[in-house]
Design a protein around this motif. Structure first.
Motif, PDB file in Angstrom:
ATOM      1  N   ALA A 322       0.909  -0.937  -0.600  1.00  0.00           N
ATOM      2  CA  ALA A 322      -0.199   0.075   0.241  1.00  0.00           C
ATOM      3  C   ALA A 322       0.892   1.312   0.143  1.00  0.00           C
ATOM      4  CB  ALA A 322      -0.890   0.206   1.656  1.00  0.00           C
ATOM      5  N   GLU A 323       1.682   1.448   0.517  1.00  0.00           N
ATOM      6  CA  GLU A 323       2.785   2.061   0.676  1.00  0.00           C
ATOM      7  C   GLU A 323       3.987   2.346  -0.502  1.00  0.00           C
ATOM      8  OE1 GLU A 323       3.607   4.922   3.132  1.00  0.00           O
ATOM      9  OE2 GLU A 323       2.006   4.122   4.106  1.00  0.00           O
ATOM     10  N   ALA A 324       3.545   1.462  -1.420  1.00  0.00           N
ATOM     11  CA  ALA A 324       4.528   1.048  -2.064  1.00  0.00           C
ATOM     12  C   ALA A 324       4.042   2.179  -3.696  1.00  0.00           C
ATOM     13  CB  ALA A 324       5.248   0.157  -2.919  1.00  0.00           C
ATOM     14  N   GLU A 325       2.369   2.046  -3.607  1.00  0.00           N
ATOM     15  CA  GLU A 325       1.734   2.519  -4.441  1.00  0.00           C
ATOM     16  C   GLU A 325       1.430   3.503  -4.293  1.00  0.00           C
ATOM     17  OE1 GLU A 325      -1.541   0.314  -3.706  1.00  0.00           O
ATOM     18  OE2 GLU A 325      -1.521  -1.550  -4.746  1.00  0.00           O
ATOM     19  N   LYS A 326       2.007   4.291  -3.922  1.00  0.00           N
ATOM     20  CA  LYS A 326       1.654   5.842  -3.622  1.00  0.00           C
ATOM     21  C   LYS A 326       2.758   6.543  -4.682  1.00  0.00           C
ATOM     22  CE  LYS A 326       0.771   6.185   1.440  1.00  0.00           C
ATOM     23  NZ  LYS A 326       0.842   6.955   2.438  1.00  0.00           N
ATOM     24  N   SER A 327       3.593   6.312  -4.926  1.00  0.00           N
ATOM     25  CA  SER A 327       4.825   6.704  -5.919  1.00  0.00           C
ATOM     26  C   SER A 327       5.803   6.025  -6.422  1.00  0.00           C
ATOM     27  CB  SER A 327       4.731   8.664  -5.671  1.00  0.00           C
ATOM     28  OG  SER A 327       5.688   8.044  -4.010  1.00  0.00           O
ATOM     29  N   PRO A 328       6.054   6.261  -7.418  1.00  0.00           N
ATOM     30  CA  PRO A 328       7.699   5.277  -7.705  1.00  0.00           C
ATOM     31  C   PRO A 328       8.513   5.386  -6.769  1.00  0.00           C
ATOM     32  CG  PRO A 328       6.712   6.992  -9.423  1.00  0.00           C
ATOM     33  CD  PRO A 328       5.701   7.013  -8.563  1.00  0.00           C
ATOM     34  N   ARG A 329       8.521   7.061  -6.220  1.00  0.00           N
ATOM     35  CA  ARG A 329       9.698   7.128  -5.322  1.00  0.00           C
ATOM     36  C   ARG A 329       9.545   5.950  -3.571  1.00  0.00           C
ATOM     37  NH1 ARG A 329      11.273  12.935  -5.055  1.00  0.00           N
ATOM     38  NH2 ARG A 329      12.932  12.624  -5.795  1.00  0.00           N
ATOM     39  N   ALA A 330       8.020   6.629  -3.815  1.00  0.00           N
ATOM     40  CA  ALA A 330       7.830   4.988  -2.851  1.00  0.00           C
ATOM     41  C   ALA A 330       8.578   3.405  -3.142  1.00  0.00           C
ATOM     42  CB  ALA A 330       5.685   5.687  -2.559  1.00  0.00           C
ATOM     43  N   ALA A 331       7.854   3.429  -4.293  1.00  0.00           N
ATOM     44  CA  ALA A 331       8.204   1.979  -4.323  1.00  0.00           C
ATOM     45  C   ALA A 331       9.343   1.132  -3.932  1.00  0.00           C
ATOM     46  CB  ALA A 331       7.947   1.736  -5.707  1.00  0.00           C
ATOM     47  N   GLU A 332      10.661   2.428  -4.908  1.00  0.00           N
ATOM     48  CA  GLU A 332      11.514   2.840  -4.536  1.00  0.00           C
ATOM     49  C   GLU A 332      12.125   2.491  -2.991  1.00  0.00           C
ATOM     50  OE1 GLU A 332      15.668   4.819  -5.420  1.00  0.00           O
ATOM     51  OE2 GLU A 332      13.754   5.702  -6.421  1.00  0.00           O
ATOM     52  N   ALA A 333      11.924   3.129  -2.317  1.00  0.00           N
ATOM     53  CA  ALA A 333      12.364   2.666  -1.165  1.00  0.00           C
ATOM     54  C   ALA A 333      11.339   1.260  -0.169  1.00  0.00           C
ATOM     55  CB  ALA A 333      11.378   4.005  -0.024  1.00  0.00           C
ATOM     56  N   ILE A 334      10.420   1.203  -0.692  1.00  0.00           N
ATOM     57  CA  ILE A 334       9.996   0.177  -0.258  1.00  0.00           C
ATOM     58  C   ILE A 334      10.449  -0.970  -0.994  1.00  0.00           C
ATOM     59  CG2 ILE A 334       7.942  -2.042  -0.314  1.00  0.00           C
ATOM     60  CD1 ILE A 334       7.341   0.637   1.419  1.00  0.00           C
ATOM     61  N   GLU A 335      11.031  -1.549  -1.693  1.00  0.00           N
ATOM     62  CA  GLU A 335      11.656  -2.126  -2.301  1.00  0.00           C
ATOM     63  C   GLU A 335      13.396  -2.092  -1.826  1.00  0.00           C
ATOM     64  OE1 GLU A 335      12.498  -5.515  -3.973  1.00  0.00           O
ATOM     65  OE2 GLU A 335      10.805  -4.671  -4.155  1.00  0.00           O
ATOM     66  N   MET A 336      13.895  -1.674  -1.427  1.00  0.00           N
ATOM     67  CA  MET A 336      14.984  -1.149  -0.494  1.00  0.00           C
ATOM     68  C   MET A 336      14.666  -1.893   1.026  1.00  0.00           C
ATOM     69  SD  MET A 336      16.449   2.991  -0.091  1.00  0.00           S
ATOM     70  CE  MET A 336      16.580   3.512  -2.113  1.00  0.00           C
ATOM     71  N   ILE A 337      13.847  -2.145   1.833  1.00  0.00           N
ATOM     72  CA  ILE A 337      13.346  -1.755   3.107  1.00  0.00           C
ATOM     73  C   ILE A 337      12.936  -3.635   2.552  1.00  0.00           C
ATOM     74  CG2 ILE A 337      11.359  -2.428   4.243  1.00  0.00           C
ATOM     75  CD1 ILE A 337      10.458   0.557   4.413  1.00  0.00           C
ATOM     76  N   ARG A 338      12.821  -4.131   1.554  1.00  0.00           N
ATOM     77  CA  ARG A 338      12.405  -5.690   1.255  1.00  0.00           C
ATOM     78  C   ARG A 338      13.327  -6.069   1.023  1.00  0.00           C
ATOM     79  NH1 ARG A 338       8.186  -4.722  -2.163  1.00  0.00           N
ATOM     80  NH2 ARG A 338       6.287  -5.886  -0.639  1.00  0.00           N
ATOM     81  N   ASP A 339      14.620  -5.872   0.174  1.00  0.00           N
ATOM     82  CA  ASP A 339      15.499  -6.524   0.111  1.00  0.00           C
ATOM     83  C   ASP A 339      16.570  -6.630   1.172  1.00  0.00           C
ATOM     84  OD1 ASP A 339      15.246  -6.250  -2.550  1.00  0.00           O
ATOM     85  OD2 ASP A 339      16.165  -4.582  -2.993  1.00  0.00           O
ATOM     86  N   MET A 340      16.445  -5.746   2.560  1.00  0.00           N
ATOM     87  CA  MET A 340      17.079  -5.954   3.534  1.00  0.00           C
ATOM     88  C   MET A 340      16.335  -6.802   4.251  1.00  0.00           C
ATOM     89  SD  MET A 340      17.917  -3.059   6.759  1.00  0.00           S
ATOM     90  CE  MET A 340      16.373  -3.544   7.238  1.00  0.00           C
ATOM     91  N   ALA A 341      15.438  -7.062   4.191  1.00  0.00           N
ATOM     92  CA  ALA A 341      14.040  -8.329   4.976  1.00  0.00           C
ATOM     93  C   ALA A 341      14.575  -9.283   4.486  1.00  0.00           C
ATOM     94  CB  ALA A 341      12.712  -7.871   4.914  1.00  0.00           C
ATOM     95  N   ARG A 342      14.790  -9.470   2.711  1.00  0.00           N
ATOM     96  CA  ARG A 342      15.315 -10.626   2.220  1.00  0.00           C
ATOM     97  C   ARG A 342      16.469 -10.757   3.242  1.00  0.00           C
ATOM     98  NH1 ARG A 342      13.468  -8.631  -2.802  1.00  0.00           N
ATOM     99  NH2 ARG A 342      10.918  -9.463  -2.655  1.00  0.00           N
ATOM    100  N   ASP A 343      17.036  -9.318   3.140  1.00  0.00           N
ATOM    101  CA  ASP A 343      19.028 -10.274   2.819  1.00  0.00           C
ATOM    102  C   ASP A 343      19.149 -11.309   4.670  1.00  0.00           C
ATOM    103  OD1 ASP A 343      19.873  -9.423   0.434  1.00  0.00           O
ATOM    104  OD2 ASP A 343      20.210  -7.647   1.277  1.00  0.00           O
ATOM    105  N   LYS A 344      18.620 -10.288   5.791  1.00  0.00           N
ATOM    106  CA  LYS A 344      18.426 -10.750   6.444  1.00  0.00           C
ATOM    107  C   LYS A 344      17.870 -11.879   7.181  1.00  0.00           C
ATOM    108  CE  LYS A 344      20.793  -6.533   7.686  1.00  0.00           C
ATOM    109  NZ  LYS A 344      21.986  -6.337   7.932  1.00  0.00           N
ATOM    110  N   GLY A 345      17.038 -12.149   5.879  1.00  0.00           N
ATOM    111  CA  GLY A 345      16.104 -13.605   6.479  1.00  0.00           C
ATOM    112  C   GLY A 345      15.009 -13.490   6.569  1.00  0.00           C
ATOM    113  N   ARG A 346      14.626 -12.518   6.645  1.00  0.00           N
ATOM    114  CA  ARG A 346      13.086 -12.426   7.351  1.00  0.00           C
ATOM    115  C   ARG A 346      12.042 -12.533   6.125  1.00  0.00           C
ATOM    116  NH1 ARG A 346      11.318  -7.627   9.140  1.00  0.00           N
ATOM    117  NH2 ARG A 346      13.771  -6.291   8.601  1.00  0.00           N
ATOM    118  N   LEU A 347      12.005 -12.387   5.307  1.00  0.00           N
ATOM    119  CA  LEU A 347      11.426 -12.784   3.881  1.00  0.00           C
ATOM    120  C   LEU A 347      12.209 -13.481   2.491  1.00  0.00           C
ATOM    121  CD1 LEU A 347       8.751 -11.525   3.174  1.00  0.00           C
ATOM    122  CD2 LEU A 347      10.104  -9.700   1.520  1.00  0.00           C
ATOM    123  N   GLU A 348      11.697 -14.021   2.479  1.00  0.00           N
ATOM    124  CA  GLU A 348      11.646 -15.364   1.315  1.00  0.00           C
ATOM    125  C   GLU A 348      11.789 -14.303  -0.006  1.00  0.00           C
ATOM    126  OE1 GLU A 348       9.335 -18.428   0.903  1.00  0.00           O
ATOM    127  OE2 GLU A 348       9.931 -18.944   3.028  1.00  0.00           O
TER     128      GLU A 348
END
Length: 348
Positions: A322-348
């Motif tokens: 829902a946050e990512a849908e606000k704008s391309p910049r918000a989507a970029e920020a969420i992808e940073m968060i998602r990438d880190m969660a994957r790297d830390k083993g919290r998300l597949e």
């Protein structure tokens, strides 16, 4: 001290000219008066924070640090929440120049800027101070925020990482399953996660916490840490504290300056302001840590299992999307968060 590479990169070329100082005339809306910012001249900056009298001392420390580091050339006048403008209007007042600087919380202006809500903290975005610092300083979130604020006519200095954000209940909770029979006070974004596990939630304001717990209108709440709960005297009616690892630091504040004011500051004072504010932000976070440690003895503390943390991260994806849908910049920020969660083993 925080790595300020991302903020220093966005510093505009120094203009040793005038600083627009707002004249305090007893009115909340005072128009700027231009003065020359020559070497050795005192630069006055009027800031409003969103907190009250309970934090006078810690903000006096920021004033004193800036005064000392600048040899008296920076005079920061700080007003408490609501003294000049309502807290939810601080960002608009900063952009217009009515306020020169603010100590703020992005959640207040979530409807005015696409990255403000995720900046302030969304469920499962980071689960440790190290993760939050990595996002801001190494993965690009700080630089992205600085660029977004610059487009709003605002200079972003540093993040101010807050304290704990965990569960307080009347009965012990050791798993998400234990919460299924409880009614929990939560914000909408937290409720969106808990509802995935059929946990009943309701929203009530902080001033109603004590009576709601004491009358069994709610069985628990997710709001802060031991210190926050002790300040509200909630330990008198509930003493079971569960570390959820849903979000730590539990909130992220900021120090923002009107871009025109910033541009008119001499370069040496810009650097001093950045360095001192970063040092003070670290100090402020450490005070949250100390206060929570001092209040911990008032509660019986348990921790959710790692499997529940992983499950909550997966459940939080609807909030992230829902946050990512606000704008391309918000989507970029969420992808940073998602990438880190994957790297830390919290998300597949």
């Amino acid at each position: 001290m925080h790595n300020n590479k991302f903020t220093l990169r966005s510093i505009a070329t120094s203009v040793k000219a005038g600083l627009a100082c707002l004249a305090l005339t007893g009115s909340a809306v005072a128009f700027p008066v231009t003065v020359l910012a020559q070497d050795g001249e005192v630069i006055e900056i009027r800031m409003q924070r969103y907190t009250g009298t309970e934090e006078d001392a810690i903000f006096q420390r920021l004033q004193d640090m800036l005064h000392e580091a600048s040899d008296g050339r920076i005079k920061l006048n700080i007003f408490r929440g609501g003294e000049l403008v309502p807290n939810d209007q601080m960002f608009a007042a900063l952009r217009s120049g009515t306020l020169q600087a603010i100590y703020g919380y992005g959640g207040y202006w979530g409807g005015q800027m696409d990255t403000a809500v995720l900046e302030s903290g969304i469920p499962m975005a980071w689960t440790s101070l190290e993760e939050a610092q990595e996002l801001w300083n190494e993965r690009g979130l700080g630089e992205l925020l600085a660029e977004n604020y610059a487009e709003q006519g605002v200079h972003y200095t540093v993040p101010v990482f807050g304290g704990k954000f965990d569960l307080l209940t009347k009965e012990p909770v050791e798993s998400l399953a234990d919460m299924s029979e409880l009614k929990i006070r939560a914000t909408p974004s937290v409720s969106a996660v808990l509802n995935h596990f059929d946990i009943p939630t309701v929203y009530i304001p902080p001033q109603e916490f004590y009576i709601a717990l004491s009358t069994n209108a709610i069985d628990g709440l997710i709001y802060g840490g031991p210190y926050d709960y002790s300040v509200l005297k909630l330990n008198e009616v509930a003493t079971s504290y569960t570390e959820m690892n849903m979000l730590y630091p539990g909130f992220v504040d900021n120090v923002l300056i009107n871009q025109n004011v910033w541009n008119r500051m001499p370069e040496d004072l810009q650097e001093t302001f950045m360095e001192v504010t970063a040092e003070w932000a670290d100090y402020r976070h450490q005070k949250f840590v100390e206060w929570n440690e001092e209040a911990a003895h008032l509660f019986e503390i348990t921790t959710l299992p790692e499997s529940d943390v992983l499950a909550m991260t997966e459940a939080a994806q609807d909030v992230w999307n829902a946050e990512a849908e606000k704008s391309p910049r918000a989507a970029e920020a969420i992808e940073m968060i998602r990438d880190m969660a994957r790297d830390k083993g919290r998300l597949e």
